[in-house]
Motif scaffolding. Structure first.
Motif, mmCIF file in Angstrom:
data_model
loop_
_atom_site.group_PDB
_atom_site.id
_atom_site.type_symbol
_atom_site.label_atom_id
_atom_site.label_comp_id
_atom_site.label_asym_id
_atom_site.label_seq_id
_atom_site.Cartn_x
_atom_site.Cartn_y
_atom_site.Cartn_z
ATOM 1 N N GLU A 68 14.397 18.499 17.119
ATOM 2 C CA GLU A 68 13.638 19.714 16.762
ATOM 3 C C GLU A 68 14.587 20.840 16.343
ATOM 4 O O GLU A 68 14.364 21.515 15.333
ATOM 5 N N GLU A 85 9.197 24.137 14.837
ATOM 6 C CA GLU A 85 10.216 23.285 15.465
ATOM 7 C C GLU A 85 10.845 23.973 16.687
ATOM 8 O O GLU A 85 11.115 23.329 17.693
ATOM 9 N N HIS A 131 8.420 23.622 19.393
ATOM 10 C CA HIS A 131 8.453 22.258 19.944
ATOM 11 C C HIS A 131 9.657 22.081 20.868
ATOM 12 O O HIS A 131 9.548 21.484 21.943
ATOM 13 N N ILE A 176 2.223 18.266 19.282
ATOM 14 C CA ILE A 176 3.402 18.341 18.407
ATOM 15 C C ILE A 176 3.241 17.411 17.200
ATOM 16 O O ILE A 176 3.581 17.768 16.072
ATOM 17 N N GLU A 198 3.909 17.848 13.162
ATOM 18 C CA GLU A 198 4.862 16.995 12.419
ATOM 19 C C GLU A 198 4.170 16.351 11.215
ATOM 20 O O GLU A 198 4.770 16.219 10.154
HETATM 21 FE FE LIG Z 1 8.915 19.317 15.539
#
Ligand SMILES: [Fe+2]
Ligand SMILES: [Fe+2]
Length: 249
Positions: A54, A84, A87, A160, A164
């Motif tokens: 990430e 990101e 995450h 998540i 993505e």
């Molecule tokens: Fe991610």
């Protein structure tokens, strides 16, 4: 660049912005999972891989964005940086929940460095991260849920994964419109660079000290098999088509 692409990317950036404010909250109050020490070691290794991935992807997007001409594509990348980092923070919190310590280094840092130092079109780095790295991360998330039997981990990883999937959609959409505009010779060079990056990166993952936890899950034949998969998956991006594939060796 077509007005249609610009409109589609603006819609994707809006969707990303909305998703950040609409994520359902995660329940961190429940009991941590009871894991055997071997499974706990696996879980710590897996979560550390995600944290490193990430943070590396966030760095790549942040540094690549100024090199992209289309403002709506830059917006998608900058929203992705926030995704990101969010995450990574979720995974760090989860790592803490299972009593793990964060790794200091991640094999993808080298991949980021090489991607940002590519002197040609920025599409090369987008292929590396938005098609291959993100695609592998999505597949690895599915496996991780089998390893880490914890409702909280399942919920956070599904949340998540939705982000993505949007990042992968951005990469495929943008690249399918921009890559075919590059000269054939440049696309061939990108393909060769990408292939070298894949084999160097996966070798570092399986042979290096960082890969020790999951190395057993990645036999050598895995690299070739997965690369064969990525050759097929690269075709719709416009890097090559059936007629020109033979020139990409
Ligand atoms: Fe991610
Ligand atoms: Fe992502």
């Amino acid at each position: 660049m077509s007005a249609t692409l610009n409109g589609q990317l603006e819609a994707l950036a809006d969707k990303g912005g909305r998703a950040q404010s609409e994520h359902p909250s995660l329940d961190w109050e429940g009991m941590p999972p009871k894991l055997t020490s071997w499974r706990r070691g696996m879980a710590i290794g897996i979560v550390n891989q995600f944290i490193g991935g990430e943070e590396a992807t966030a760095r790549l997007c942040r540094d690549l964005a100024p090199r992209i001409c289309l403002a709506s594509a830059r917006d998608c990348l900058l929203i992705q940086v926030e995704d990101e980092m969010n995450h990574a923070a979720i995974y760090r919190r989860y790592l803490n929940r299972i009593g793990g310590r964060a790794s200091a280094h991640h094999f993808l840092e080298e991949v980021v460095k090489r991607s940002l130092s590519w002197k040609g079109a920025p599409e090369a780095a987008l292929l590396a991260f938005h098609v291959i790295v993100e695609g592998e991360a999505l597949a690895f998330l599915d496996e991780a849920r089998d390893w880490i039997q914890d409702p909280l981990f399942h919920n956070l990883s599904r949340q998540i994964a939705r982000d993505e999937a949007r990042h992968v959609a951005f990469g495929r959409l943008y690249l399918s419109q921009t890559l075919p505009c590059l000269p054939l010779q440049e696309r061939i060079e990108i393909y060769r660079w990408l292939r070298a990056l894949w084999f160097d990166g996966t070798t570092r993952l399986t042979k290096g000290r960082l890969g020790s936890v999951i190395a057993t899950a990645l036999p050598h034949s895995w690299m070739q098999k997965r690369w064969d998969h990525w050759i097929l998956a690269l075709q719709p991006t416009g890097l090559f088509d059936g007629a020109t594939l033979s020139e990409f060796s």
